[in-house]
Design a protein around this motif. Structure first.
Motif, PDB file in Angstrom:
ATOM      1  N   LEU A 197       0.847  -1.186   0.000  1.00 44.26           N
ATOM      2  CA  LEU A 197       0.000   0.000   0.000  1.00 44.26           C
ATOM      3  C   LEU A 197       0.884   1.239   0.000  1.00 44.26           C
ATOM      4  CD1 LEU A 197      -1.484   0.646   3.559  1.00 44.26           C
ATOM      5  CD2 LEU A 197       0.376  -0.922   3.133  1.00 44.26           C
ATOM      6  N   THR A 198       0.300   2.353  -0.417  1.00 41.58           N
ATOM      7  CA  THR A 198       0.998   3.631  -0.354  1.00 41.58           C
ATOM      8  C   THR A 198       0.951   4.144   1.075  1.00 41.58           C
ATOM      9  OG1 THR A 198       0.508   4.184  -2.659  1.00 41.58           O
ATOM     10  CG2 THR A 198       1.009   6.015  -1.181  1.00 41.58           C
ATOM     11  N   GLY A 199       2.106   4.532   1.601  1.00 41.28           N
ATOM     12  CA  GLY A 199       2.136   5.009   2.981  1.00 41.28           C
ATOM     13  C   GLY A 199       3.551   5.312   3.413  1.00 41.28           C
ATOM     14  N   TYR A 200       3.783   5.216   4.703  1.00 45.09           N
ATOM     15  CA  TYR A 200       5.079   5.546   5.289  1.00 45.09           C
ATOM     16  C   TYR A 200       5.648   4.340   6.020  1.00 45.09           C
ATOM     17  CZ  TYR A 200       3.784  10.414   4.429  1.00 45.09           C
ATOM     18  OH  TYR A 200       3.412  11.589   3.837  1.00 45.09           O
ATOM     19  N   ILE A 201       6.959   4.189   5.954  1.00 48.99           N
ATOM     20  CA  ILE A 201       7.625   3.148   6.740  1.00 48.99           C
ATOM     21  C   ILE A 201       7.685   3.646   8.181  1.00 48.99           C
ATOM     22  CG2 ILE A 201       9.705   1.783   7.063  1.00 48.99           C
ATOM     23  CD1 ILE A 201       8.334   1.203   4.420  1.00 48.99           C
ATOM     24  N   ILE A 202       6.964   2.989   9.086  1.00 50.33           N
ATOM     25  CA  ILE A 202       6.976   3.416  10.487  1.00 50.33           C
ATOM     26  C   ILE A 202       7.779   2.452  11.365  1.00 50.33           C
ATOM     27  CG2 ILE A 202       4.820   4.709  10.288  1.00 50.33           C
ATOM     28  CD1 ILE A 202       3.367   2.418  11.633  1.00 50.33           C
ATOM     29  N   ALA A 203       8.257   1.355  10.765  1.00 50.50           N
ATOM     30  CA  ALA A 203       9.163   0.448  11.479  1.00 50.50           C
ATOM     31  C   ALA A 203       9.849  -0.459  10.472  1.00 50.50           C
ATOM     32  CB  ALA A 203       8.423  -0.390  12.514  1.00 50.50           C
ATOM     33  N   ILE A 204      11.115  -0.792  10.766  1.00 56.16           N
ATOM     34  CA  ILE A 204      11.898  -1.714   9.943  1.00 56.16           C
ATOM     35  C   ILE A 204      12.577  -2.726  10.859  1.00 56.16           C
ATOM     36  CG2 ILE A 204      13.924  -1.975   8.443  1.00 56.16           C
ATOM     37  CD1 ILE A 204      13.408   0.697   7.250  1.00 56.16           C
ATOM     38  N   ASN A 205      12.616  -3.965  10.393  1.00 53.44           N
ATOM     39  CA  ASN A 205      13.390  -4.992  11.068  1.00 53.44           C
ATOM     40  C   ASN A 205      14.808  -4.943  10.499  1.00 53.44           C
ATOM     41  OD1 ASN A 205      14.567  -7.327  12.087  1.00 53.44           O
ATOM     42  ND2 ASN A 205      12.733  -8.572  11.824  1.00 53.44           N
ATOM     43  N   TYR A 206      15.779  -4.546  11.322  1.00 49.86           N
ATOM     44  CA  TYR A 206      17.143  -4.375  10.836  1.00 49.86           C
ATOM     45  C   TYR A 206      17.995  -5.636  10.945  1.00 49.86           C
ATOM     46  CZ  TYR A 206      16.729   0.669  10.150  1.00 49.86           C
ATOM     47  OH  TYR A 206      16.379   1.908   9.688  1.00 49.86           O
ATOM     48  N   PHE A 207      17.398  -6.730  11.416  1.00 51.01           N
ATOM     49  CA  PHE A 207      18.179  -7.959  11.536  1.00 51.01           C
ATOM     50  C   PHE A 207      18.307  -8.592  10.152  1.00 51.01           C
ATOM     51  CE2 PHE A 207      19.106 -12.267  13.292  1.00 51.01           C
ATOM     52  CZ  PHE A 207      20.169 -11.890  14.083  1.00 51.01           C
ATOM     53  N   PRO A 208      19.521  -8.882   9.681  1.00 45.20           N
ATOM     54  CA  PRO A 208      19.686  -9.341   8.293  1.00 45.20           C
ATOM     55  C   PRO A 208      19.294 -10.787   8.045  1.00 45.20           C
ATOM     56  CG  PRO A 208      21.819  -9.255   9.396  1.00 45.20           C
ATOM     57  CD  PRO A 208      20.818  -8.678  10.361  1.00 45.20           C
ATOM     58  N   ILE A 209      19.270 -11.623   9.094  1.00 43.34           N
ATOM     59  CA  ILE A 209      18.936 -13.038   8.905  1.00 43.34           C
ATOM     60  C   ILE A 209      17.459 -13.229   9.214  1.00 43.34           C
ATOM     61  CG2 ILE A 209      19.464 -15.402   9.586  1.00 43.34           C
ATOM     62  CD1 ILE A 209      22.213 -14.299  10.559  1.00 43.34           C
ATOM     63  N   ILE A 210      16.701 -13.607   8.212  1.00 40.59           N
ATOM     64  CA  ILE A 210      15.238 -13.608   8.306  1.00 40.59           C
ATOM     65  C   ILE A 210      14.684 -15.017   8.102  1.00 40.59           C
ATOM     66  CG2 ILE A 210      13.129 -12.768   7.148  1.00 40.59           C
ATOM     67  CD1 ILE A 210      14.549 -10.643   8.787  1.00 40.59           C
ATOM     68  N   ASN A 211      13.680 -15.353   8.899  1.00 38.25           N
ATOM     69  CA  ASN A 211      12.923 -16.591   8.696  1.00 38.25           C
ATOM     70  C   ASN A 211      11.608 -16.281   7.996  1.00 38.25           C
ATOM     71  OD1 ASN A 211      14.647 -18.585  10.105  1.00 38.25           O
ATOM     72  ND2 ASN A 211      14.174 -17.337  11.899  1.00 38.25           N
ATOM     73  N   ARG A 212      11.079 -17.255   7.354  1.00 35.51           N
ATOM     74  CA  ARG A 212       9.795 -17.084   6.681  1.00 35.51           C
ATOM     75  C   ARG A 212       8.732 -16.667   7.695  1.00 35.51           C
ATOM     76  NH1 ARG A 212       6.515 -21.719   3.195  1.00 35.51           N
ATOM     77  NH2 ARG A 212       4.785 -20.369   2.527  1.00 35.51           N
ATOM     78  N   GLY A 213       7.975 -15.617   7.378  1.00 33.62           N
ATOM     79  CA  GLY A 213       6.922 -15.134   8.260  1.00 33.62           C
ATOM     80  C   GLY A 213       7.345 -14.020   9.182  1.00 33.62           C
ATOM     81  N   ASP A 214       8.662 -13.728   9.254  1.00 31.90           N
ATOM     82  CA  ASP A 214       9.127 -12.638  10.112  1.00 31.90           C
ATOM     83  C   ASP A 214       8.598 -11.292   9.622  1.00 31.90           C
ATOM     84  OD1 ASP A 214      10.521 -14.355  11.694  1.00 31.90           O
ATOM     85  OD2 ASP A 214      12.516 -13.750  11.013  1.00 31.90           O
ATOM     86  N   ALA A 215       8.246 -10.419  10.573  1.00 32.26           N
ATOM     87  CA  ALA A 215       7.812  -9.064  10.229  1.00 32.26           C
ATOM     88  C   ALA A 215       9.038  -8.239   9.855  1.00 32.26           C
ATOM     89  CB  ALA A 215       7.101  -8.433  11.410  1.00 32.26           C
ATOM     90  N   ILE A 216       9.021  -7.600   8.669  1.00 31.57           N
ATOM     91  CA  ILE A 216      10.201  -6.870   8.215  1.00 31.57           C
ATOM     92  C   ILE A 216       9.940  -5.384   7.979  1.00 31.57           C
ATOM     93  CG2 ILE A 216      11.555  -8.782   7.302  1.00 31.57           C
ATOM     94  CD1 ILE A 216      10.263  -8.432   4.623  1.00 31.57           C
ATOM     95  N   PHE A 217       8.750  -5.019   7.535  1.00 27.68           N
ATOM     96  CA  PHE A 217       8.379  -3.603   7.390  1.00 27.68           C
ATOM     97  C   PHE A 217       7.004  -3.384   8.015  1.00 27.68           C
ATOM     98  CE2 PHE A 217      11.079  -4.097   3.527  1.00 27.68           C
ATOM     99  CZ  PHE A 217      11.964  -3.052   3.717  1.00 27.68           C
ATOM    100  N   HIS A 218       6.844  -2.246   8.692  1.00 22.84           N
ATOM    101  CA  HIS A 218       5.534  -1.799   9.160  1.00 22.84           C
ATOM    102  C   HIS A 218       5.202  -0.547   8.369  1.00 22.84           C
ATOM    103  CE1 HIS A 218       2.765  -1.136  12.923  1.00 22.84           C
ATOM    104  NE2 HIS A 218       2.118  -1.567  11.869  1.00 22.84           N
ATOM    105  N   ILE A 219       4.118  -0.604   7.604  1.00 22.86           N
ATOM    106  CA  ILE A 219       3.734   0.526   6.748  1.00 22.86           C
ATOM    107  C   ILE A 219       2.428   1.107   7.243  1.00 22.86           C
ATOM    108  CG2 ILE A 219       3.168   1.255   4.403  1.00 22.86           C
ATOM    109  CD1 ILE A 219       4.864  -1.017   3.354  1.00 22.86           C
ATOM    110  N   GLY A 220       2.403   2.430   7.372  1.00 22.04           N
ATOM    111  CA  GLY A 220       1.197   3.128   7.824  1.00 22.04           C
ATOM    112  C   GLY A 220       0.677   4.050   6.742  1.00 22.04           C
ATOM    113  N   ARG A 221      -0.624   4.027   6.519  1.00 20.11           N
ATOM    114  CA  ARG A 221      -1.231   4.889   5.503  1.00 20.11           C
ATOM    115  C   ARG A 221      -1.820   6.127   6.153  1.00 20.11           C
ATOM    116  NH1 ARG A 221      -5.668   2.220   1.805  1.00 20.11           N
ATOM    117  NH2 ARG A 221      -7.052   2.664   3.581  1.00 20.11           N
ATOM    118  N   GLU A 222      -1.592   7.263   5.523  1.00 16.60           N
ATOM    119  CA  GLU A 222      -2.086   8.542   6.049  1.00 16.60           C
ATOM    120  C   GLU A 222      -3.588   8.616   5.899  1.00 16.60           C
ATOM    121  OE1 GLU A 222      -1.019  13.304   5.625  1.00 16.60           O
ATOM    122  OE2 GLU A 222      -0.200  11.834   4.219  1.00 16.60           O
TER     123      GLU A 222
END
Length: 322
Positions: free
Chosen positions: A297-322
């Motif tokens: 969706l169009t919006g803003y990145i309000i959180a990022i997961n900065y850990f480089p090693i990722i498992n399937r299903g891990d939350a990596i971006f939180h996007i908020g719409r205005e």
């Protein structure tokens, strides 16, 4: 709006009375380490020269949320609580045991899932019991400082209770980059305090166990805006950090990893993104496969997961719409 509920002529915590114009440090003994070392929770009380509202500033409800502790520590160090009116109760670090173990929890239990607590229960429950009865019962409003958890970094934001007009107004005065209503979590401090008629805003900034200078300064500046608005301080020592128009978020969505691998973000925390924009990728460790991550969706990145090693299903971006 913002009528004080309690008279602050005298604030009493654990039998210690603090009159108008007085400032004291009260140390509450909570338990001992297995070595016998006494553990205390420090509570600062700054009572102004005149009657006014009482506001609680608290950090370290989760012991690994170091940004929350640093925001309050700097305000104490800079002596920002020279009040004209009202009272500020400051708890820099509530979960001392969690802090000592670099942990969100206390002996496996989350203090912020233990309210209203019990007098003889687990340590987390006893901390919650003390906090709600000895401290919260004195206050009109509260700012609860937090950070992201599990390698997730929150861009500075305020979360407020939708049903509480006062908490929404406090969020607007704080003027963070982003603000939005969020559901109350069962047995959380915010939910139990609201039952007592205490509006609370939750500040989120940065990630656990890592300082984020922008989040720290935003937290300090927003707090001082509230104290100035309530006429508790004469001047705002961070007035030069101009408040920007907060972006109200109406819809939020977590983007989760479709595969396991190495995660690379192509955007920064706080950035605006368009629906369908490639905002990152996940590759295998040998460079043979790559999965592009598109903004849903169009919006803003309000959180990022900065850990480089990722498992399937891990939350990596939180996007908020205005």
């Amino acid at each position: 709006m913002f009528e004080k509920k309690f008279k602050n002529e005298t604030i009493e915590i654990r039998g210690k009375k603090v009159g108008l114009g007085e400032s004291v440090l009260i140390k509450f003994s909570i338990d001992r380490l297995p070595t016998g070392t006494l553990i205390e929770i420090p509570v600062y009380v700054f009572n102004g020269k005149k009657e006014g509202p009482t506001i609680l500033l608290q950090g370290g409800l989760h012991g690994d949320e170091t940004n929350s502790i640093e925001i309050i520590r700097r305000m104490l160090e800079n002596k920002y609580f020279n009040l004209e009116r009202g009272c500020v109760i400051v708890v820099p670090l509530l979960s001392v045991f969690g802090f000592l173990h670099f942990s969100r929890d206390v002996h496996g239990k989350d203090v912020n899932r233990s309210f209203p607590g019990t007098k003889t229960g687990s340590l987390a429950s006893r901390i919650a019991y003390f906090h709600l009865r000895e401290i919260a019962n004195n206050v009109d409003y509260a700012i609860d400082f937090h950070t992201g958890g599990a390698q997730r970094s929150n861009y500075p934001q305020i979360r407020y209770t939708e049903s509480s007009e006062e908490s929404k107004k406090l969020a607007e005065i704080f003027s963070p980059p982003f603000l939005f209503p969020s559901a109350m979590i069962n047995k959380s401090f915010r939910k139990e305090a609201l039952k007592l008629g205490i509006p609370i805003i939750v500040y989120e900034g940065g990630e656990s166990l890592r300082f984020d200078e922008n989040s720290i300064k935003e937290g300090m500046a927003g707090t001082l805006r509230i104290l100035k608005h309530l006429k508790m301080i004469k001047t705002n020592p961070m007035a030069s950090r101009k408040a920007k128009m907060s972006i109200p978020i109406t819809k939020r969505r977590w983007v989760r990893a479709r595969i396991a691998g190495l995660f690379n973000a192509f955007v920064h925390n706080g950035d605006k993104v368009e629906k369908g924009q490639i905002i990152g990728d996940i590759t295998d460790t040998y460079g043979e496969t790559s999965v592009k991550i598109k903004a849903p969706l169009t919006g803003y990145i309000i959180a990022i997961n900065y850990f480089p090693i990722i498992n399937r299903g891990d939350a990596i971006f939180h996007i908020g719409r205005e």
